[in-house]
Design a protein around this motif. Structure first.
Motif, short mmCIF file in Angstrom:
data_model
loop_
_atom_site.label_atom_id
_atom_site.label_comp_id
_atom_site.label_asym_id
_atom_site.label_seq_id
_atom_site.Cartn_x
_atom_site.Cartn_y
_atom_site.Cartn_z
N ARG A 47 -25.84 76.26 -48.05
CA ARG A 47 -26.71 75.70 -47.75
C ARG A 47 -26.74 74.55 -46.75
NH1 ARG A 47 -32.64 76.44 -48.09
NH2 ARG A 47 -33.10 78.59 -48.52
N PRO A 48 -26.47 74.08 -45.32
CA PRO A 48 -25.98 72.92 -45.08
C PRO A 48 -26.61 72.09 -46.20
CG PRO A 48 -27.99 73.80 -44.12
CD PRO A 48 -27.84 75.19 -45.13
N ALA A 49 -25.57 70.57 -45.42
CA ALA A 49 -26.35 69.40 -46.73
C ALA A 49 -25.51 67.91 -46.25
CB ALA A 49 -25.31 69.38 -48.42
N ASP A 50 -25.33 68.14 -44.89
CA ASP A 50 -25.04 67.00 -43.76
C ASP A 50 -26.52 66.40 -43.78
OD1 ASP A 50 -26.50 69.19 -42.21
OD2 ASP A 50 -25.79 67.89 -40.98
N LYS A 51 -27.26 67.07 -44.00
CA LYS A 51 -28.83 65.69 -44.21
C LYS A 51 -29.52 64.81 -45.43
CE LYS A 51 -30.16 66.92 -39.91
NZ LYS A 51 -30.33 66.07 -39.31
N LEU A 52 -28.24 65.93 -46.98
CA LEU A 52 -28.42 65.15 -47.63
C LEU A 52 -27.19 64.18 -48.19
CD1 LEU A 52 -28.82 68.42 -49.84
CD2 LEU A 52 -30.48 66.38 -49.56
N TRP A 53 -26.41 64.26 -47.21
CA TRP A 53 -24.89 62.83 -47.20
C TRP A 53 -25.44 61.70 -47.19
CZ3 TRP A 53 -21.20 65.99 -49.74
CH2 TRP A 53 -20.10 65.62 -49.39
N GLY A 54 -25.49 60.65 -48.63
CA GLY A 54 -25.20 59.26 -48.35
C GLY A 54 -27.03 59.60 -49.40
N THR A 55 -27.72 60.62 -49.69
CA THR A 55 -28.50 60.88 -50.50
C THR A 55 -28.10 59.98 -52.21
OG1 THR A 55 -28.78 62.64 -50.75
CG2 THR A 55 -30.12 62.28 -48.98
N THR A 56 -28.94 59.56 -52.98
CA THR A 56 -28.65 59.04 -54.45
C THR A 56 -29.84 60.73 -54.74
OG1 THR A 56 -30.86 58.31 -54.70
CG2 THR A 56 -29.81 56.45 -54.27
N THR A 57 -28.83 60.68 -55.82
CA THR A 57 -28.83 61.87 -57.01
C THR A 57 -29.91 61.90 -56.95
OG1 THR A 57 -28.03 60.64 -58.78
CG2 THR A 57 -26.55 61.07 -58.38
N HIS A 58 -30.20 60.82 -57.36
CA HIS A 58 -32.23 61.56 -57.16
C HIS A 58 -32.40 62.08 -56.57
CE1 HIS A 58 -32.71 58.29 -61.71
NE2 HIS A 58 -31.20 59.44 -61.73
N ASP A 59 -33.20 61.39 -55.33
CA ASP A 59 -33.43 61.41 -54.19
C ASP A 59 -33.22 62.98 -54.05
OD1 ASP A 59 -35.12 59.52 -53.75
OD2 ASP A 59 -33.70 58.46 -52.14
N CYS A 60 -31.40 63.51 -53.57
CA CYS A 60 -31.26 64.20 -53.29
C CYS A 60 -31.33 65.27 -54.21
CB CYS A 60 -29.40 64.40 -53.58
SG CYS A 60 -28.49 66.12 -53.66
N GLU A 61 -31.56 65.25 -55.58
CA GLU A 61 -31.99 66.33 -56.51
C GLU A 61 -34.01 66.49 -56.00
OE1 GLU A 61 -31.75 65.78 -60.67
OE2 GLU A 61 -33.16 66.89 -60.68
N HIS A 62 -34.85 65.41 -55.92
CA HIS A 62 -35.77 65.75 -55.23
C HIS A 62 -36.38 66.19 -53.84
CE1 HIS A 62 -40.04 64.93 -54.63
NE2 HIS A 62 -39.86 64.55 -53.57
N LEU A 63 -34.96 65.71 -53.39
CA LEU A 63 -35.11 66.42 -51.97
C LEU A 63 -34.89 68.31 -51.35
CD1 LEU A 63 -33.82 63.89 -49.25
CD2 LEU A 63 -36.20 64.22 -49.26
N ILE A 64 -33.50 68.26 -51.97
CA ILE A 64 -33.61 70.32 -52.56
C ILE A 64 -34.67 70.59 -53.35
CG2 ILE A 64 -32.12 72.05 -54.05
CD1 ILE A 64 -30.12 69.75 -53.30
N LYS A 65 -35.40 70.32 -54.29
CA LYS A 65 -36.55 71.25 -54.95
C LYS A 65 -38.18 71.46 -54.16
CE LYS A 65 -35.95 69.55 -60.11
NZ LYS A 65 -36.44 68.75 -60.96
#
Lengths: 626, 626
Positions: B133-151
């Motif tokens: 899945r594309p993650a260009d939009k997630l690049w730059g997020t913190t690990t906590h936020d990345c985890e939350h956004l993916i969920k």
């Protein structure tokens, strides 16, 4: 049973740690539909005049609508009625996200929380079971962390949580209840009431499904809706793509986006920094409410500079309040400030408007660095804005002066400060200048919550909607009748249904009331006409007004801050416009007449009886209001 | 099939966006058990000497153990083998939480990620399905936020996520992969390798359940374990109540907790600020790994002061690295720094040890404010420490000099700085002073990852464990044999099984190897003896050493920083102790002899053949190492 309605009220007493389920009477359900209607009806009946909003006698009354949990799009909303510690009158807040449907799926429609726990607790409602769990360890956590920890400790991250943050714990009167991280029961101190009850959070997990009175009828109206959705002009291109911020440039065009404490509409805007292009560049995705095909919430990420790595979904109102109102056009600082407000549990509108108010006081020399603890509180100082958010949540430094909103701050400061407080009935105005949008603005002055952009949103002013009729937004005439229509239609179709304002506005025109009547009939087995729906809206506005009248509200309170009444807009699309007191008087006369209220803004006995609110009329008579 | 073992290797190629499932051979499974064993075996076979760790040719090899997903407590752990960009040799990291079991429940035992995606992606593994899945939009997020956004975007918050943060994106060589918010595949730049592949995150959702070869045998050994758990002296009172920090005061007593860049053991400690009492006062709850009855992770909340509202679960090593090592005894600043490291995805040990190293350079005048960008980098300056964490993650200011750890920083700084870098084989030492704990410390010098507190933890030194025999922690004699035992036992029973170190240590004595053999036999249908288990451990340590030998590692690298070899401890429970080079030589001779390696620390052909690693012997011969 009312079709999709469970007809169940869960009443929780925090003092005794007991709970029971009561039936929701069919009469109340039909008279008030649900949501805001049912919430305010219970509030009127159970929270008597003079109740201290922060005492155990105040109640938190959460109510879903009959559409919540059905396949009707954009109905994962929950209304909260309580008595506001900020305004002393009706507080009615609505939040979206996933919490509302999850709560509905526990098999309850209404949650009434009363009393006060001796020690911090949180509620865990799992279908029929209610647990009172200790929350002393959670006291002090931010809303995001509280939510995460509860899910972790209950070992199910699909549980949904509403919680309060440090601002509420410190009894800031502009504290919100946050759910699903970034959704707010905003404005008016909902979080403060929850904190006064020692209730840190409500966790819900529901596995039940609502039923529908007539599946066939529902399918038909549902299909109509989806078609209308696709064809709605503003819904996908605007709200879907840009979220609520899509309104910014429209408001710039109308000279209606307030800036620098409402002193600079037109003069200061448009500032490209707050425009759609800048905001779009930060967009990384959406965070939709349950079952919403529009998905207006735009998650934004700061990619460069001092705030980089920050993720938050600021709505238009936050962009206005932390941005334009404070003379700040750095979207990154606004995203950071939005995150702070959400984690600390502060209402971003009241927070930003209060800080902007303080900035004007500072620029005018009414307060100095001696007051602000050294902060150079000029318009445009984003560091000061962000520092004050933190200070307000923790009641530190100058933040302690601002922590309860503009009215309390003006009282603490004295020196004529109140003249610059942009409040109506004690609550900060949202980001629409009434001088440029006289229908919309007039609703700020008259709606039952104090200044509010959602109770009676005037799409006629902002989007040129022709329903029920087109208006001249700068002409004070005719505003009373249209405002009544807006307030009643929205009360029934959005706040009671419960359905998202945007969807109703963008999609149901023309013929919105007929559509809603069909929906209620399909889901609940009613035989409502469009007129019945409007009557429910009118009933809600009348019982809410009666609650406020009991608390001393009358014509004198239906007004604007001095600036709106005296200062014409200097530039822009509404240059020269203002609402002089004689215009306001005319508008009020029209409005009261349309409402069937007397000249002092009190519902008449005749009107209340017509609405089936005889007992309310008796109350007001006893109090000498009638 | 191997009982609880699925025996499935999921091989994902990021270059082509393809994946396939391969069988895990029964021989590999029996020879290496799983976890670290299987991971390093694949690493040795598939990542040839000289591979650039940040090239597409490096691989990320995640491996569960046969016990993961069974009811065996404390086995939700996942090993990750890759070639370290920090050290250039074997990287073997283990993480716990819920991600490991969730991955296992997708029906796979091993995940091999190879190649490099052209654009940022994340993997979503849902049972048999793998999505890129594309993650260009997630690049730059913190690990906590990345985890939350993916969920949020996958619409299931019970999905488990491992992700990298800004530090890895900026190619810091001490970046970790974080999972379940606060769990780390720590040390050695695991996150950097993932970033080099443009892989932002791995999300997993598994609905399968492992089976067990003999339920009856498992029940029996399981009951034995639970009984032993309850009776284990250190497990509940210490680890259960205080977490890993329970070791602090033990280490103070031994004069073994390093401080101020290992210059002040004894002199500086004990400082009450870092003691159990202070830490306990911040504890608000636990955040256990899946199925762990001990639940050692202690969530702490800062309640007052400038960091208030911060929630994080710092482990002992973080308290050491951001605290003692930097001369900081404010636990609140450490909790805040821990949160920063976790969200930014920085290894807290390497981060803190590197900052402490820079502080010593500053105090000695080797670097000045001109180097640090104005930071007053004295021991004890918590603001500077916290600012540097942010700068290191974003490669800003002086943080850009420190971002790749102590070795790279020393090279950039020059001026003799390397003398003060507390590193072994290029990696920062954990919080145990080898001068005070010579068994434990000697393992730092010899284990295959470079300095590491978990590969061969010497409970004999720290807790006085009599298994396999008691030791005199200050006597250099006999350390070779015990170290071999520790390294082999832990490699098989903890890192390959996979089982938590703490549980093994606290519970399996006496007779740990017999217990483990029974467990493997019950779950996998093997007929292992205790000797077989040890043999697996020995095999793992030999193939890992062979990997490193291929990269140029030999006796010269099995050493300590100058300070350990020359400076006796000044005060405290190990006053006067150090490890002079002649002692180290003696220890190495003993160790190599016990291991069956030659005097230069190279595994002999005989030893490799004995372990069934004939092909490894051939490799080393071809390279001229044998």
């Amino acid at each position: 049973m009312y079709g999709g309605y469970w007809g169940k009220v869960l009443r929780v007493n925090l003092t005794n740690k007991t709970y029971k389920v009561e039936p929701l009477s069919e009469k109340v359900a039909k008279d008030f539909i649900g949501g805001a209607g049912v919430g305010i009806k219970y509030l009127y009946d159970e929270v008597p005049a003079g109740t201290d909003p922060l005492s155990p006698e105040n109640k938190l009354i959460f109510a879903t609508g009959p559409l919540t949990g059905t396949r009707t799009p954009s109905t994962s909303r929950l209304a909260l009625a309580t008595k506001s510690p900020l305004t002393g009158i009706v507080c009615l807040s609505l939040s979206g996200g996933h919490f509302p449907v999850e709560f509905k799926n526990t098999g309850h429609d209404v949650l009434i929380i009363e009393g006060k726990s001796e020690e911090p607790v949180y509620l865990y409602i799992k279908d029929d079971q209610v647990e009172f769990r200790p929350a002393d360890k959670l006291w002090g956590t931010t809303t995001h962390d509280c939510e995460h920890l509860i899910k972790t400790w209950l070992n199910d991250h699909n549980i949904r949580v509403a919680s309060i943050g440090p601002a509420a714990e410190n009894m800031s009167k502009i504290a919100s209840i946050m759910n699903d991280r970034n959704r707010a029961f905003g404005r008016r101190g909902t979080g403060t009431v929850m904190a006064s009850k020692n209730l840190k959070a409500i966790a819900v997990k529901g596995t039940k499904k609502v039923s529908i009175a007539s599946e066939d009828a529902f399918k038909e109206v549902h299909a109509k809706m989806l078609k209308a959705f696709k064809e709605a002009p503003g819904l996908y291109p605007a709200l879907g793509q840009h979220g609520t911020s899509s309104v910014i440039e429209i408001l710039w065009g109308l000279g209606a986006c307030p800036a620098k404490n409402f002193s600079a509409t037109g003069e200061w805007n448009p500032v490209p920094g707050l425009g759609i292009a800048t905001l779009s560049a930060k967009k990384i995705g959406k965070e939709p409410c349950y079952g919403c095909p529009v998905a207006c919430t735009q998650v934004r990420l700061v990619k460069e500079g001092r705030y980089k790595g920050t993720v938050s979904p600021p709505e238009y109102e936050t962009v206005f309040a932390l941005g334009a109102q404070c003379g700040i056009d750095n979207v990154d600082a606004i995203i950071y400030g939005d995150r702070l407000c959400n984690e600390l549990g502060l209402d971003s509108i009241s927070t930003g408007v209060t800080i902007g108010f303080a900035m004007e006081l500072y620029e005018r020399g009414i307060i100095t660095k001696e007051d602000t603890g050294g902060l150079e509180l000029k318009f445009g100082n984003e560091e000061a804005m962000l520092e004050l958010i933190r200070q307000m949540a923790y009641r530190e430094g100058f933040g302690a002066v601002l922590a309860d909103g503009s009215k309390a701050a003006a009282e603490k400061i004295g020196r004529g400060a109140e003249k610059y407080a942009m409040i109506i009935k004690g609550i900060e105005m949202p980001g629409y200048d009434p001088r440029a949008l006289k229908t919309h603005g007039f609703s700020f002055a008259t709606t039952y919550t104090g200044a509010d952009h959602n109770k009676g949103y005037a799409s006629q002013d902002v989007f040129g909607s022709p329903v029920p009729e087109p208006v001249d937004r700068l002409d004070p005439k005719g505003k009373g009748r249209i405002t009544k229509w807006n307030q009643d239609a929205k009360a029934a179709c959005c706040d009671a249904a419960v359905m998202c304002n945007f969807v109703f506005d963008a999609h149901y025109m023309p013929g919105p009331l007929e559509h809603m009547a069909e929906l209620f009939n399909a889901v609940c087995g009613y035989d409502f006409t469009a007129e019945d729906v409007m009557k429910v809206g009118e009933r809600i506005n009348n019982i809410a007004r009666a609650f406020n009248v009991r608390e001393g509200i009358s014509r004198k309170d239906d007004t604007f801050p001095e600036r709106i009444l005296k200062e014409p807009l200097k530039e822009g699309g509404s240059k020269g416009s203002y609402i002089p007191p004689e215009h306001l008087d005319m508008m009020l006369d029209e409005y009261y007449e349309a409402r069937g209220w007397n000249k002092n803004g009190i519902p008449t006995e005749e009107k209340l009886r017509e609405l089936g609110l005889e007992y309310v009329a008796e109350d007001l008579k006893k109090l000498g209001c009638l």
